[in-house]
Design a protein around this motif. Sequence first.
Motif, PDB file in Angstrom:
ATOM      1  N   GLY A  67      28.813  53.625  -8.545  1.00 56.25           N
ATOM      2  CA  GLY A  67      30.071  52.888  -8.394  1.00 56.25           C
ATOM      3  C   GLY A  67      31.259  53.823  -8.288  1.00 56.25           C
ATOM      4  O   GLY A  67      32.163  53.613  -7.464  1.00 56.25           O
ATOM      5  N   MET A  70      31.257  55.396  -4.828  1.00 53.88           N
ATOM      6  CA  MET A  70      31.740  54.492  -3.782  1.00 53.88           C
ATOM      7  C   MET A  70      33.260  54.424  -3.771  1.00 53.88           C
ATOM      8  O   MET A  70      33.886  54.346  -2.713  1.00 53.88           O
ATOM      9  CB  MET A  70      31.152  53.089  -3.993  1.00 53.88           C
ATOM     10  CG  MET A  70      29.708  52.966  -3.585  1.00 53.88           C
ATOM     11  SD  MET A  70      29.162  51.244  -3.500  1.00 53.88           S
ATOM     12  CE  MET A  70      29.335  50.774  -5.216  1.00 53.88           C
ATOM     13  N   GLY A  71      33.852  54.443  -4.974  1.00 57.79           N
ATOM     14  CA  GLY A  71      35.312  54.441  -5.046  1.00 57.79           C
ATOM     15  C   GLY A  71      35.909  55.673  -4.387  1.00 57.79           C
ATOM     16  O   GLY A  71      36.935  55.584  -3.698  1.00 57.79           O
ATOM     17  N   HIS A  74      35.730  55.439  -0.510  1.00 56.45           N
ATOM     18  CA  HIS A  74      36.270  54.172  -0.007  1.00 56.45           C
ATOM     19  C   HIS A  74      36.764  54.279   1.441  1.00 56.45           C
ATOM     20  O   HIS A  74      36.487  53.403   2.263  1.00 56.45           O
ATOM     21  CB  HIS A  74      37.408  53.715  -0.920  1.00 56.45           C
ATOM     22  CG  HIS A  74      38.135  52.509  -0.407  1.00 56.45           C
ATOM     23  ND1 HIS A  74      37.677  51.224  -0.596  1.00 56.45           N
ATOM     24  CD2 HIS A  74      39.294  52.391   0.300  1.00 56.45           C
ATOM     25  CE1 HIS A  74      38.510  50.368  -0.035  1.00 56.45           C
ATOM     26  NE2 HIS A  74      39.503  51.054   0.513  1.00 56.45           N
ATOM     27  N   VAL A 123      24.848  46.190  -5.526  1.00 60.65           N
ATOM     28  CA  VAL A 123      26.080  46.858  -5.953  1.00 60.65           C
ATOM     29  C   VAL A 123      26.872  47.347  -4.734  1.00 60.65           C
ATOM     30  O   VAL A 123      28.091  47.136  -4.636  1.00 60.65           O
ATOM     31  CB  VAL A 123      25.760  48.039  -6.892  1.00 60.65           C
ATOM     32  CG1 VAL A 123      27.024  48.834  -7.209  1.00 60.65           C
ATOM     33  CG2 VAL A 123      25.109  47.540  -8.179  1.00 60.65           C
ATOM     34  N   TYR A 127      30.337  45.469  -3.361  1.00 60.01           N
ATOM     35  CA  TYR A 127      31.581  46.245  -3.348  1.00 60.01           C
ATOM     36  C   TYR A 127      32.256  46.142  -1.978  1.00 60.01           C
ATOM     37  O   TYR A 127      33.469  45.936  -1.875  1.00 60.01           O
ATOM     38  CB  TYR A 127      31.286  47.702  -3.685  1.00 60.01           C
ATOM     39  CG  TYR A 127      32.491  48.618  -3.575  1.00 60.01           C
ATOM     40  CD1 TYR A 127      33.411  48.712  -4.611  1.00 60.01           C
ATOM     41  CD2 TYR A 127      32.709  49.385  -2.429  1.00 60.01           C
ATOM     42  CE1 TYR A 127      34.522  49.540  -4.516  1.00 60.01           C
ATOM     43  CE2 TYR A 127      33.812  50.227  -2.322  1.00 60.01           C
ATOM     44  CZ  TYR A 127      34.707  50.299  -3.367  1.00 60.01           C
ATOM     45  OH  TYR A 127      35.809  51.112  -3.258  1.00 60.01           O
ATOM     46  N   LYS A 128      31.468  46.285  -0.920  1.00 57.91           N
ATOM     47  CA  LYS A 128      32.020  46.214   0.430  1.00 57.91           C
ATOM     48  C   LYS A 128      32.521  44.809   0.744  1.00 57.91           C
ATOM     49  O   LYS A 128      33.586  44.632   1.345  1.00 57.91           O
ATOM     50  CB  LYS A 128      30.955  46.637   1.441  1.00 57.91           C
ATOM     51  CG  LYS A 128      30.574  48.119   1.363  1.00 57.91           C
ATOM     52  CD  LYS A 128      29.502  48.464   2.388  1.00 57.91           C
ATOM     53  CE  LYS A 128      30.034  48.304   3.792  1.00 57.91           C
ATOM     54  NZ  LYS A 128      29.006  48.598   4.813  1.00 57.91           N
ATOM     55  N   CYS A 130      33.637  42.607  -1.259  1.00 62.24           N
ATOM     56  CA  CYS A 130      34.850  42.302  -2.024  1.00 62.24           C
ATOM     57  C   CYS A 130      36.119  42.823  -1.355  1.00 62.24           C
ATOM     58  O   CYS A 130      37.229  42.503  -1.798  1.00 62.24           O
ATOM     59  CB  CYS A 130      34.745  42.860  -3.442  1.00 62.24           C
ATOM     60  SG  CYS A 130      33.670  41.890  -4.517  1.00 62.24           S
ATOM     61  N   HIS A 131      35.957  43.610  -0.313  1.00 60.29           N
ATOM     62  CA  HIS A 131      37.124  44.099   0.424  1.00 60.29           C
ATOM     63  C   HIS A 131      37.433  43.237   1.641  1.00 60.29           C
ATOM     64  O   HIS A 131      38.270  43.613   2.469  1.00 60.29           O
ATOM     65  CB  HIS A 131      36.900  45.545   0.862  1.00 60.29           C
ATOM     66  CG  HIS A 131      37.056  46.531  -0.251  1.00 60.29           C
ATOM     67  ND1 HIS A 131      36.077  46.727  -1.201  1.00 60.29           N
ATOM     68  CD2 HIS A 131      38.079  47.362  -0.583  1.00 60.29           C
ATOM     69  CE1 HIS A 131      36.483  47.643  -2.067  1.00 60.29           C
ATOM     70  NE2 HIS A 131      37.679  48.037  -1.712  1.00 60.29           N
TER      71      HIS A 131
END
Length: 217
Positions: A67, A70-71, A74, A123, A127-128, A130-131
Motif C-alpha cells: 500500500g 502504491m502511494g 501514484h 488491494v 486503490y485504483k 477509488c481514484h
Amino acid sequence: MVYYILIYWIKQYVLKNVPQILALTGIVALLIYVLWFPYKYETGSKGMYGITTQFRWIPYFAFMLFGSWMGLKHKTLMFRPIIDFCMMTFCLAVFYGIQLAAKKTLIVAPYQIVTLLPLMGIVFYFYKWCHAEFWRKLYTNKSGHTVIMTISGLCLESYLIQYSVFTTKINGIFPFNLPIMVIVVLVVAFICKVLSRLFSQTFGDKDYEWKEIIQLY
C-alpha cells in the motif's frame, strides 16, 4: 507498531528495493506455510487468516508495504475505473471462491496460500478504482462527505471493538452478513467514541459540550 518502524527504515534506506522486499516477504511466507504452518486444513480461527495464529502477520506486512509503495507510485499508475472495478471484482470472486472451496472440499484447504495473490489484486485494483471521478464527486457532495468523514473517523474505535462484536451466527446469510456486520461495528464504534469524549470532558476543566460529544466527526 513494529511494522511502522520497519516501513520507516525501508523508506529511509532501501526505498528503491521495495519490489524485492515484497518478493522476499512472499517467499518467506510460502516457505513458512509449506514447511512449518501446522493448520493447513483449517478454515476457521486457526487457518492462515485466523486470529489465533501468528502466520497472518507476515502477509499483513507485505500488504502494508504494498500500500505504501502504491502511494509512492501514484503518478505512474494508469487509472481506468471500469477495468479496475472489473478486475477488483474478479480478484474478490477468486479470493472467496478458493476459501469457499476449501470449506467444502478438504483437499483444497492446504492451497489457501494461493489466495494471497487475488488478495493483493483486490488491494491494488481497489486503490485504483477509488481514484475514479465519481468518488471525487461523492466526496465533495455534502452527504457523501459526511458519511466518508464519519467512517474514516471511526477507524481506531472500529479496530478496538471489532472482535467483541464479530459473530458467526449470521454466516448462513452470506454475503449479506458482511454489510450487516460492518454496520454493527460502525454503530458500536461510534458509541465507543461518544463515551470516550464524555469521559474526557468529565475529567476536564470546562463544562460539557454536548454537540462536541455527539458530533459525527
